[in-house]
Design a protein around this motif. Structure first.
Motif, PDB file in Angstrom:
ATOM      1  N   THR A   1       0.811  -1.216   0.000  1.00 39.00           N
ATOM      2  CA  THR A   1       0.000   0.000   0.000  1.00 39.00           C
ATOM      3  C   THR A   1       0.842   1.264   0.000  1.00 39.00           C
ATOM      4  OG1 THR A   1      -0.128  -0.077   2.424  1.00 39.00           O
ATOM      5  CG2 THR A   1      -1.915  -1.136   1.188  1.00 39.00           C
ATOM      6  N   THR A   2       2.112   1.149   0.429  1.00 42.08           N
ATOM      7  CA  THR A   2       2.978   2.319   0.566  1.00 42.08           C
ATOM      8  C   THR A   2       4.425   1.936   0.286  1.00 42.08           C
ATOM      9  OG1 THR A   2       1.526   3.175   2.315  1.00 42.08           O
ATOM     10  CG2 THR A   2       3.690   4.199   2.098  1.00 42.08           C
ATOM     11  N   LEU A   3       5.139   2.818  -0.411  1.00 39.16           N
ATOM     12  CA  LEU A   3       6.588   2.722  -0.565  1.00 39.16           C
ATOM     13  C   LEU A   3       7.186   3.992   0.027  1.00 39.16           C
ATOM     14  CD1 LEU A   3       9.239   1.524  -1.785  1.00 39.16           C
ATOM     15  CD2 LEU A   3       8.705   2.831  -3.868  1.00 39.16           C
ATOM     16  N   ALA A   4       8.174   3.845   0.908  1.00 38.38           N
ATOM     17  CA  ALA A   4       8.806   4.997   1.551  1.00 38.38           C
ATOM     18  C   ALA A   4      10.309   4.959   1.301  1.00 38.38           C
ATOM     19  CB  ALA A   4       8.513   5.000   3.048  1.00 38.38           C
ATOM     20  N   VAL A   5      10.862   6.106   0.929  1.00 35.60           N
ATOM     21  CA  VAL A   5      12.296   6.223   0.658  1.00 35.60           C
ATOM     22  C   VAL A   5      12.781   7.536   1.256  1.00 35.60           C
ATOM     23  CG1 VAL A   5      14.110   6.166  -1.088  1.00 35.60           C
ATOM     24  CG2 VAL A   5      11.921   5.040  -1.551  1.00 35.60           C
ATOM     25  N   GLN A   6      13.911   7.500   1.933  1.00 31.73           N
ATOM     26  CA  GLN A   6      14.478   8.710   2.516  1.00 31.73           C
ATOM     27  C   GLN A   6      15.993   8.722   2.305  1.00 31.73           C
ATOM     28  OE1 GLN A   6      14.597   9.805   6.999  1.00 31.73           O
ATOM     29  NE2 GLN A   6      12.729  10.767   6.226  1.00 31.73           N
ATOM     30  N   GLY A   7      16.481   9.779   1.677  1.00 34.13           N
ATOM     31  CA  GLY A   7      17.915   9.963   1.531  1.00 34.13           C
ATOM     32  C   GLY A   7      18.559   9.222   0.391  1.00 34.13           C
ATOM     33  N   TYR A   8      17.786   8.792  -0.610  1.00 32.76           N
ATOM     34  CA  TYR A   8      18.346   8.056  -1.749  1.00 32.76           C
ATOM     35  C   TYR A   8      18.280   8.924  -3.000  1.00 32.76           C
ATOM     36  CZ  TYR A   8      18.980   4.365  -5.247  1.00 32.76           C
ATOM     37  OH  TYR A   8      19.433   3.602  -6.302  1.00 32.76           O
TER      38      TYR A   8
ATOM     39  N   LEU B   1      12.993   0.271  -5.240  1.00 26.76           N
ATOM     40  CA  LEU B   1      12.253  -0.987  -5.152  1.00 26.76           C
ATOM     41  C   LEU B   1      13.184  -2.174  -5.359  1.00 26.76           C
ATOM     42  CD1 LEU B   1       8.912  -0.129  -6.989  1.00 26.76           C
ATOM     43  CD2 LEU B   1       9.090  -1.177  -4.722  1.00 26.76           C
ATOM     44  N   ARG B   2      14.112  -2.045  -6.291  1.00 22.43           N
ATOM     45  CA  ARG B   2      15.063  -3.130  -6.536  1.00 22.43           C
ATOM     46  C   ARG B   2      15.958  -3.357  -5.324  1.00 22.43           C
ATOM     47  NH1 ARG B   2      16.345  -4.817 -12.488  1.00 22.43           N
ATOM     48  NH2 ARG B   2      16.914  -6.578 -11.190  1.00 22.43           N
TER      49      ARG B   2
ATOM     50  N   LEU C   1      14.796   2.701   3.473  1.00 23.09           N
ATOM     51  CA  LEU C   1      13.878   2.128   2.500  1.00 23.09           C
ATOM     52  C   LEU C   1      12.836   1.307   3.245  1.00 23.09           C
ATOM     53  CD1 LEU C   1      16.626   0.676   0.123  1.00 23.09           C
ATOM     54  CD2 LEU C   1      15.326   2.749  -0.321  1.00 23.09           C
ATOM     55  N   GLY C   2      11.599   1.356   2.800  1.00 23.18           N
ATOM     56  CA  GLY C   2      10.581   0.546   3.457  1.00 23.18           C
ATOM     57  C   GLY C   2       9.297   0.480   2.648  1.00 23.18           C
ATOM     58  N   PHE C   3       8.468  -0.458   3.014  1.00 26.27           N
ATOM     59  CA  PHE C   3       7.148  -0.558   2.394  1.00 26.27           C
ATOM     60  C   PHE C   3       6.155  -1.046   3.432  1.00 26.27           C
ATOM     61  CE2 PHE C   3       8.954  -4.796   1.784  1.00 26.27           C
ATOM     62  CZ  PHE C   3       7.916  -5.622   2.180  1.00 26.27           C
TER      63      PHE C   3
ATOM     64  N   LEU D   1       9.631 -11.054  -1.117  1.00 28.30           N
ATOM     65  CA  LEU D   1      10.540 -10.120  -1.781  1.00 28.30           C
ATOM     66  C   LEU D   1      11.312 -10.788  -2.911  1.00 28.30           C
ATOM     67  CD1 LEU D   1      11.956  -8.239   1.341  1.00 28.30           C
ATOM     68  CD2 LEU D   1      10.525  -7.263  -0.441  1.00 28.30           C
ATOM     69  N   ARG D   2      11.717 -12.018  -2.697  1.00 27.00           N
ATOM     70  CA  ARG D   2      12.452 -12.719  -3.748  1.00 27.00           C
ATOM     71  C   ARG D   2      11.590 -12.977  -4.980  1.00 27.00           C
ATOM     72  NH1 ARG D   2      16.242 -17.320  -0.702  1.00 27.00           N
ATOM     73  NH2 ARG D   2      17.727 -15.829   0.213  1.00 27.00           N
ATOM     74  N   GLY D   3      10.286 -12.969  -4.793  1.00 26.39           N
ATOM     75  CA  GLY D   3       9.386 -13.207  -5.911  1.00 26.39           C
ATOM     76  C   GLY D   3       9.062 -11.968  -6.729  1.00 26.39           C
ATOM     77  N   TRP D   4       9.452 -10.787  -6.254  1.00 21.52           N
ATOM     78  CA  TRP D   4       9.204  -9.577  -7.035  1.00 21.52           C
ATOM     79  C   TRP D   4       9.936  -9.671  -8.368  1.00 21.52           C
ATOM     80  CZ3 TRP D   4       9.937  -4.833  -3.245  1.00 21.52           C
ATOM     81  CH2 TRP D   4       8.990  -4.926  -2.217  1.00 21.52           C
ATOM     82  N   ARG D   5       9.322  -9.173  -9.428  1.00 26.44           N
ATOM     83  CA  ARG D   5       9.929  -9.227 -10.765  1.00 26.44           C
ATOM     84  C   ARG D   5      10.104  -7.828 -11.333  1.00 26.44           C
ATOM     85  NH1 ARG D   5       6.111 -13.897 -13.091  1.00 26.44           N
ATOM     86  NH2 ARG D   5       6.425 -15.318 -11.332  1.00 26.44           N
TER      87      ARG D   5
END
Length: 387
Positions: free
Chosen positions: A3-10, A41-42, A97-99, A194-198
């Motif tokens: 539902t959410t992707l959070a990124v700080q300092g990238y 995300l990667r 990084l987080g979700f 996570l390993r299944g993300w493409r």
């Protein structure tokens, strides 16, 4: 579903909290941070593979990927009343990084090692400072299931917090190193998810592209990231997947055409039968756009849908007439997998509306911002776990 992707300092993502839906389209001008969002995300997926530190190294190390502006952009800087200038750093160097999802959520905090006088050539290697896994979308203390601070990792049990290890290497993620079905089932679930993300962003279409060559045929429910096993992936869809959807996708994009697979001595190669042609066209004869469309069709019609699929600039090499059929494929795929599409093509975004969550990125003094998010109340709820 995330539902959410959070990124700080990238890179330019100083502080971004992004809402995600079943189908999310990310747009923006060149240099607004779309590629950085894709790479973030990667990096999260790399944590589950134990390659996050190595992935940062290939980007130039933590120093090259960190936010390059001042630690704080004041209101007077934003208004132009004073020039943008450096400020005294009051906190540690960190990349976060987080979700969040309705079930399991995750956050990771990376930073530089503390100098301890030890002679080493790896003093600039980033370290994983903290990791947190919690239930539900918000990182409340009561919802935490696994927490890591430095080398110490603990998991919540019915009797309270239990230490799993006090000696986890700074370069290792607890998601990779400590996933255990009995002691930490949450970490195991998270790792496998996570390993299944493409991710698809290196689909080559040049004359020497792997997708144009024949391959030894094997059942391939998941096409490779570079499309090198395209013939096998298409044959697998025809045999154990939705052949009807594949054929309709080809016909919608190239009216009257149909896909074929040539099998010779165990090697598969792609054929395209077109009306008016006395023989099918082989993969080396197809245009770049045709090859790319077939690769995207094979990825989106996979018989084994992942939890999350991310496509970076799928419109590359495609004629505008193919964006409508591609949007049809994406809407169909989003019924079975969460899909994030990073694109320059306004026509593709329009073709996916109103079925997609649209996120438009803009740049303000070098910082990536989400158009329409004027303050904390305009973005999804997110709290970074403390270091």
């Amino acid at each position: 579903m995330l539902t959410t992707l959070a990124v700080q300092g990238y890179r330019s993502l100083l502080d971004v909290v992004l809402p995600l839906g079943p189908l999310t389209v990310v747009t923006g001008a060149n240099g607004t941070g779309k590629s950085s969002l894709y790479r973030a995300l990667r990096l999260l997926a790399d944590a589950a593979r134990g390659t996050a530190i190595g992935a940062l190294a290939t980007e130039g190390g933590l120093g090259s990927t960190m936010w390059a502006g001042p630690a704080h952009l004041s209101a007077t800087m934003r208004s132009g009343a004073v020039p943008v200038q450096g400020t005294r750093r009051s906190g540690p160097v960190r990349l976060q990084l987080g979700f969040a999802s309705d079930e399991l959520s995750y956050a990771m905090d990376l930073g530089l090692p503390r100098p301890d006088g030890t002679q080493t050539r790896f003093a600039l290697d980033p370290e994983i400072k903290t990791e947190t896994v919690w239930a539900g979308p918000v990182a409340r203390p009561a919802a935490q299931l696994v927490r890591r601070k430095g080398p110490l990792v603990s998991t919540r049990t019915e009797a309270g917090w239990q230490e799993m290890t006090a000696a986890l290497a700074a370069s290792d993620s607890c998601v990779t190193a400590l996933a255990d079905p009995h002691q930490a089932p949450e970490l195991l679930r998270l790792r496998e998810s996570l390993r299944g993300w493409r991710f698809y962003d290196h689909l080559r279409t040049d004359a020497a592209a792997p997708a144009r060559a024949g391959v030894v045929g094997t059942r391939t429910p998941v096409m490779a990231a570079d499309g090198s096993d395209l013939p096998s992936a298409l044959a697998t869809i025809e045999e154990i997947g939705r052949a009807d959807l594949l054929h309709s996708a080809v016909d919608e994009a190239f009216p009257g055409s149909r896909i074929g697979i040539d099998v010779s001595a165990g090697r598969f190669s792609v054929l395209l039968h077109q009306p008016g042609m006395l023989r099918p066209l082989r993969a080396p004869e197809l245009s770049d756009g045709t090859v790319r469309y077939l690769m995207l069709a094979a990825a989106l019609l996979t018989p084994r849908p992942p939890q999350l699929m991310v496509l970076n600039e799928p419109e590359t090499s495609l004629h505008p007439s193919l964006l409508g059929p591609l949007a049809t494929l994406m809407r169909r795929a989003a019924e079975e997998t969460q899909l994030v599409v990073v694109t320059h093509a306004a026509a593709l975004q329009e073709a996916l509306a109103p079925d997609a969550e649209h996120v438009h990125l803009v740049k303000d003094l070098g910082e990536t911002r989400i158009d329409g998010q004027e303050g904390p109340l305009d973005r999804p709820a997110w709290v970074w776990p403390s270091r």
